[in-house]
Motif scaffolding. Sequence first.
Motif, mmCIF file in Angstrom:
data_model
loop_
_atom_site.group_PDB
_atom_site.id
_atom_site.type_symbol
_atom_site.label_atom_id
_atom_site.label_comp_id
_atom_site.label_asym_id
_atom_site.label_seq_id
_atom_site.Cartn_x
_atom_site.Cartn_y
_atom_site.Cartn_z
ATOM 1 N N ARG A 221 -21.024 -12.941 -19.206
ATOM 2 C CA ARG A 221 -20.858 -13.576 -18.126
ATOM 3 C C ARG A 221 -19.585 -14.706 -18.252
ATOM 4 O O ARG A 221 -18.577 -14.906 -17.457
ATOM 5 C CB ARG A 221 -21.847 -14.424 -17.312
ATOM 6 N N ILE A 222 -19.349 -14.989 -19.628
ATOM 7 C CA ILE A 222 -18.356 -16.139 -19.802
ATOM 8 C C ILE A 222 -17.074 -15.572 -19.536
ATOM 9 O O ILE A 222 -15.928 -16.258 -19.353
ATOM 10 C CB ILE A 222 -18.319 -16.718 -21.333
ATOM 11 N N PHE A 223 -16.877 -14.112 -19.508
ATOM 12 C CA PHE A 223 -15.300 -13.645 -19.216
ATOM 13 C C PHE A 223 -15.243 -13.552 -17.752
ATOM 14 O O PHE A 223 -14.192 -13.059 -17.262
ATOM 15 C CB PHE A 223 -15.199 -12.173 -19.828
ATOM 16 N N ARG B 204 -18.742 -20.864 -16.350
ATOM 17 C CA ARG B 204 -19.057 -21.931 -17.192
ATOM 18 C C ARG B 204 -20.493 -22.008 -17.684
ATOM 19 O O ARG B 204 -21.124 -21.959 -16.977
ATOM 20 C CB ARG B 204 -18.340 -23.269 -16.722
ATOM 21 N N LEU B 205 -20.624 -22.358 -18.835
ATOM 22 C CA LEU B 205 -22.047 -22.479 -19.237
ATOM 23 C C LEU B 205 -22.518 -23.674 -18.707
ATOM 24 O O LEU B 205 -22.009 -24.576 -18.251
ATOM 25 C CB LEU B 205 -22.232 -22.533 -20.794
ATOM 26 N N ASP B 206 -23.934 -23.765 -18.823
ATOM 27 C CA ASP B 206 -24.470 -24.597 -18.133
ATOM 28 C C ASP B 206 -23.707 -26.246 -19.020
ATOM 29 O O ASP B 206 -23.770 -26.205 -20.251
ATOM 30 C CB ASP B 206 -25.993 -24.642 -18.433
ATOM 31 N N GLY C 22 -22.630 -21.327 -33.759
ATOM 32 C CA GLY C 22 -21.233 -21.197 -33.527
ATOM 33 C C GLY C 22 -21.100 -19.852 -32.807
ATOM 34 O O GLY C 22 -22.014 -18.919 -32.613
ATOM 35 N N SER C 23 -19.710 -19.351 -32.617
ATOM 36 C CA SER C 23 -19.422 -18.145 -32.026
ATOM 37 C C SER C 23 -18.295 -17.409 -32.717
ATOM 38 O O SER C 23 -17.565 -17.999 -33.294
ATOM 39 C CB SER C 23 -18.954 -18.332 -30.538
ATOM 40 N N THR C 24 -18.309 -16.152 -32.384
ATOM 41 C CA THR C 24 -17.100 -15.438 -33.140
ATOM 42 C C THR C 24 -16.414 -14.529 -31.983
ATOM 43 O O THR C 24 -17.234 -13.811 -31.462
ATOM 44 C CB THR C 24 -17.626 -14.435 -34.320
HETATM 45 P P1 ADP Z 1 -13.417 -23.341 -19.979
HETATM 46 O O1 ADP Z 1 -11.932 -23.858 -19.519
HETATM 47 O O2 ADP Z 1 -14.556 -23.928 -19.192
HETATM 48 O O3 ADP Z 1 -13.466 -23.341 -21.437
HETATM 49 P P2 ADP Z 1 -13.297 -20.336 -20.679
HETATM 50 O O4 ADP Z 1 -12.963 -19.297 -19.504
HETATM 51 O O5 ADP Z 1 -12.412 -20.683 -21.560
HETATM 52 O O6 ADP Z 1 -13.390 -22.010 -19.742
HETATM 53 O O7 ADP Z 1 -14.612 -20.418 -21.268
HETATM 54 C C1 ADP Z 1 -15.641 -20.063 -20.438
HETATM 55 C C2 ADP Z 1 -17.352 -20.548 -20.884
HETATM 56 O O8 ADP Z 1 -17.478 -20.268 -22.249
HETATM 57 C C3 ADP Z 1 -16.705 -22.108 -21.429
HETATM 58 O O9 ADP Z 1 -16.801 -23.036 -20.398
HETATM 59 C C4 ADP Z 1 -17.829 -22.340 -22.396
HETATM 60 O O10 ADP Z 1 -18.985 -22.663 -21.957
HETATM 61 C C5 ADP Z 1 -17.713 -20.901 -23.184
HETATM 62 N N1 ADP Z 1 -16.949 -20.901 -24.490
HETATM 63 C C6 ADP Z 1 -15.998 -20.271 -24.479
HETATM 64 N N2 ADP Z 1 -15.592 -20.432 -25.748
HETATM 65 C C7 ADP Z 1 -16.614 -21.085 -26.548
HETATM 66 C C8 ADP Z 1 -16.899 -21.269 -27.814
HETATM 67 N N3 ADP Z 1 -15.873 -21.099 -28.827
HETATM 68 N N4 ADP Z 1 -18.142 -21.880 -28.193
HETATM 69 C C9 ADP Z 1 -19.052 -22.288 -27.016
HETATM 70 N N5 ADP Z 1 -18.705 -21.677 -25.741
HETATM 71 C C10 ADP Z 1 -17.590 -21.402 -25.457
#
Ligand code: ADP
Length: 955
Positions: A899-901, A906-908, A945-947
Motif C-alpha cells: 500500500r505504500i506505493f 502514508r503509514l500510521d 529498517g527497509s530495503t
Molecule cells: P512520504 O512523502 O510520506 O514519505 P512516500 O510515498 O515517499 O510518502 O512514502 C509513503 C510512506 O511509506 C511514507 O509515509 C512512510 O510511511 C513509508 N516509507 C517510505 N519509505 C520508508 C522507509 N525507508 N522507511 C520507513 N518507512 C518508509
Amino acid sequence: MASSGIEPHASAAENIDDTVRRLAVERSHDLVVLCDLEGAIVYASPAWHSIGWDPRELAGVTIRELVHPDDLGVSSAVGEQLGAGASVDGVTVRLRRHDGTYTWFEINGSGVLGEDGELRFTLGTARDVGEREELRSRLRDLDAVYRFADAVAGASELGEVLEAALDALLEATGADRASILLSDEENVMRFRAWRDLSDEYRAATDGHSAWAPGEKDPQPILVEDAAAAGFEPWLEEIVRNEGIAALAFVPLVRRDQLLGKFMLYRNAPHAWSEREILLARTIANHLASVTERTRAQQALHESREQLATILRSVDEGITVADTTGRLLYANDASARQFGRASVEELLAAPRDEWEQTFEILDADGDPFDLAQLPSRRAYSGEEGSSILLRRNRETGEERWLDVSANPVFRPDGSVELVVNVSRDITAERLAERRRQHNEEQVRFLARASELLVASLGWEETVAAIASLAVPELAGYLVVDLLDDDGVLHHVVVAHADPELTDLVEELRQKYPPTVPSHPVQVAIRTGETQLIPDLQAVSEEMAHDAEHARSIRRIANTSGIVAPLIARGRMLGAISLGTIEPQRPFDESDREMATELARRISLALDNARLFAAAQERAHAAEALEYVADGVFLVDELGIVRLWNPTAALSLQRSASDAVGRPIAELVEGWPSLSSRIPVASGPDAAATRPETLPVEVDGQERWLSISAVRFPGGTVYAFRDMTDERAVEQLKTDFVATVSHELRTPLAAIYGAAMTLRHREVAVEQDQRERLLDVISSESNRLARIVNDILWASRLESGRMQVEIERCDAAAIAEEVVEVARARVPEGLRLLIDAPDGLPAIAADPDKLRQVLANLLDNAVKYSPDGGTIEFEASRSGGRVRFRVSDEGLGIPPAEQDRIFEKFFRLDPNLTRGVGGTGLGLYISRELVTRMEGRIWVVSDGHTGSTFFVELPIA
Ligand code: ADP
C-alpha cells in the motif's frame, strides 16, 4: 280252560252233596269269589291265601279295589257282561296281592240265578297266569326292541330312526304319548319327534331338561302324578293344560354324554313299572347309539352331498367318462360349457357331437390336433393339460379353456375312467389382453414422455409423438391449438395412409372443427375427454355439410377420442385420435390413455411456452453476468435467487454458495443494512439514488453504493463496490490536511526568517543572516519538492507525464544522486555507496530515474530518525541493473508494503514518529519505474529498517 266254578243249576252232579262241592272249591288252586250285584265279595275261597289275602278279610271288598287301575276298564266290561247274564271266559287282568304288588290272573265268570230266575250273585274264578304273562310281556318287549332295531336298520336318516323308536316305545309301554328330544350344538334339548303333543306344549317345554347338561350318569325320572310332583308352577300348568297326568323322563346317554331324552306321557296318573322303564332304557340305549351313528352317517352323507353340491356349483366343468368316451358324470358347469341346458341333456348327447359345433384352436389360433386333447391322452394313461381356444362354428363365439384330464386306474393298472376338468379362462384371457394393451399404452406414454422431455421445441415433439402414435396406437391424429384470439389451428395431422394425410389436412383447412357438436368443440368446452365409439354413426353431426360428411366417411375412422389440452388451467387446444380398420376400436380403457397423452402434450406445450419466456429472462440474466455492478435478487422469503459474478466477487461468496440461502446468513448485519437501502417500489418507479453503506466482508469493511427495486416476487439489489474510491476519497481528505500542514511548516519558517531579515531596527549579524537565508533556501526547497510531488502526481494521473527512454550510465546517475543527498544527511547517519565500474548502460529516462532514486534516499534519511547506515548499491542482475537502498530505520510492516506505493498512502503517524510527507513519493516512483518498464519493491521485517529495490532493463 275249563271252569271250575259251581254250576248253579247243574244236573250231572245233582246228587253230590254240598260238602263235597265245598271241598272241591276250597281245595282248588284257583281263586274263587262270589260277589253280590254291587260287586262286593260275599265269599272268597281259601286259595286267596296264595296271594296273601285272608279270605275273611275280603268279605265286603269290591273286586274293583283289587284290580290294577290300568285293568279297570277291562274288569268293568266283565262286570257289565256278567250283569247282562252272559258268562266271561279267559279275561286277563292284574289283581293286587296283599303286599300291594300285582300279578296277572285269567278270569272266568258267570251269573248265579235265584229260584226266581233272577241274577243274584256273580261267581268268578281266577287262575294265576303271572309267569305266563310275564313271559309274554317280555316277549312283547323283546319284540318291540327287535322291531325298533329293524326299523332303525332300514332307516337312512335320523328322523326315520326317531319315528321308529317312538312307535316301538308306544307299543311296548302302552303309553298314551311319547316324544324324543335331542341336544343340539349348544347342548339344549330340542323336540325331534313326538306323538300327540300340541305345538304349545312343545314350544313351552322345548329346551327344558331334567338333568344338568354335563351330568355323568343321569337317571330316569318318573312322575306318577304331575299334580303332586311339585313341578314349577308354569310347568305344572302346561302339563295340566295338555292333559298329561304322568310322565317318564328317560335319558339317552352315549359314552357318558347326554344326547337327549325320551318322554313317555300318560293321561292318567300312572305308576311307571320297572319293566316299562327297563324297556325304555333299552330302547334309549339303542337309540343313543343309533343316533350317534346316524348322526355320523348323516354328517358323512351331508359331506358327500356337499361334495356333490360343490361339483354342481363350481365353475369348472367336470366330467367323468369311461374308456369308450361315454360320459358317466357331468356337472352343471360342464353342461354350460358345452352349451347344454342341463346335465341330463349333456349326458344324453351323442359322444362327439360337440366336434361339429366347435372348432378347437391352440393358443396361437391354429387348429388343435384333437388326438392331443388331454382327455384323449388320458385314455392311454397320460395326464396333462392344455390351453385351448374353442370357437363356435355357427356363432363365432370364442371361449378360452384350460383343460386337464386325469386317468383313474383299475387295480390291474388299466385305465378305468377319465376325469376331465376344464376351466373357462376367457375372462382371464381378456383381462390379460387388456393388461397387455394397457402395458402397451404405458410404454407408449413413457416413450411419448421421453420425447416430450428430450426436446423443447414443441413442434418437433408433437410431430414425433404423432409418428409414434400413428399407426401403432391410432390410425389418425390431429392436434388443434387455440391461438390468442381463441381460433383453432391444426398444427399436426397424421394418418396411417399417407394419401389420406393430405385429405385430412385439406379437410381441416376447409372445415375447421367449429360445429358445436364436433367432439373437438365439446372437449374444449367441457374440458373432458370425448370417446366416440362409433365415429361413422355420428359423422353427420360433426359435418358442416354433406360433402364434409362424405369426406369424414372416406377417412374411415371407426372410433375416436378427443382429449382437451389443458395446462395450468388454460385451454390450449385438443388432440384427436382415430382408429381405422383393422385396429381395435377405442373403448373406455383408451380414454384414460388419451387423457394422459393429452396431459403430457399440454405439459410440453406449456414448457415450450415457459421456455421461451425463460429464455428471454435468461438473456437478461446473461447480461447480469457481465455487468460490473453487483446484482442480487432476494425473494419475499428473504432467500437469494440470483447472485451475479460481481456480487460474488465483492461479497466473497460464490453464486452456488449464495443462491438458495437466506440473505441474512450471507451479509453481516443485513436487517439494519437493508433498512437503510433505498428501495423503489417497482421497475417503473422513479429511480432512487443509491446509498453508500459499509458492509463487512470477511472481516473487512467494504463500501457499497446500493439501491433496490421491489417487484412482485421479491427485490433486486444493485450495488457498486465503492471501497477503493472511498479510500481514495478518504486519502484525498487526509492529503489536504497533510499538505496544508506540510506547506505551513516551511512557509512559517521562511516567513519568520524573511521578517527577521527585513526588520531594520534589529541589527542582524552576518552569520545570523547567513543562517536565515539557509533556512529560507532549504524550506523553499522543501516547499518546491512538495509542490513538485503534487504536480508530478497530477501529471501522472492525467496522463500528461511522458518518459523518454535513452541509454544512460547507471553508475554515474547513482553517484550524482548520492552526491546531492549527502548535503541533506544529518549527523548520526552514514551514507555508503557501492556503484562498481563497468555496470552496463540501462534503458531509462535519466531525469525520472534520478527522481526515483532521490526519493528513495530521501525516505531512507527521513525514516531513520535514530541514525544508522544507509547503503546505496547498484549492481547487475541478469538482464537488468538493480538499485538497492537499505536503511536501518523504522521499517515497514509487511501488511502495508504494497500500500505504500498507493497515492497519498502514508503509514500510521505512530509508526513514522510524526515524520512529515505527502504520501506521493513512492506512488510517483512506482508509476515512473513502471513506465520505464522496470520494477520497484520493498523488503522489510517491519522494525529493523527497509530495503527498496529498483530494477531497470539493460539498454
Ligand atoms: P512520504 O512523502 O510520506 O514519505 P512516500 O510515498 O515517499 O510518502 O512514502 C509513503 C510512506 O511509506 C511514507 O509515509 C512512510 O510511511 C513509508 N516509507 C517510505 N519509505 C520508508 C522507509 N525507508 N522507511 C520507513 N518507512 C518508509
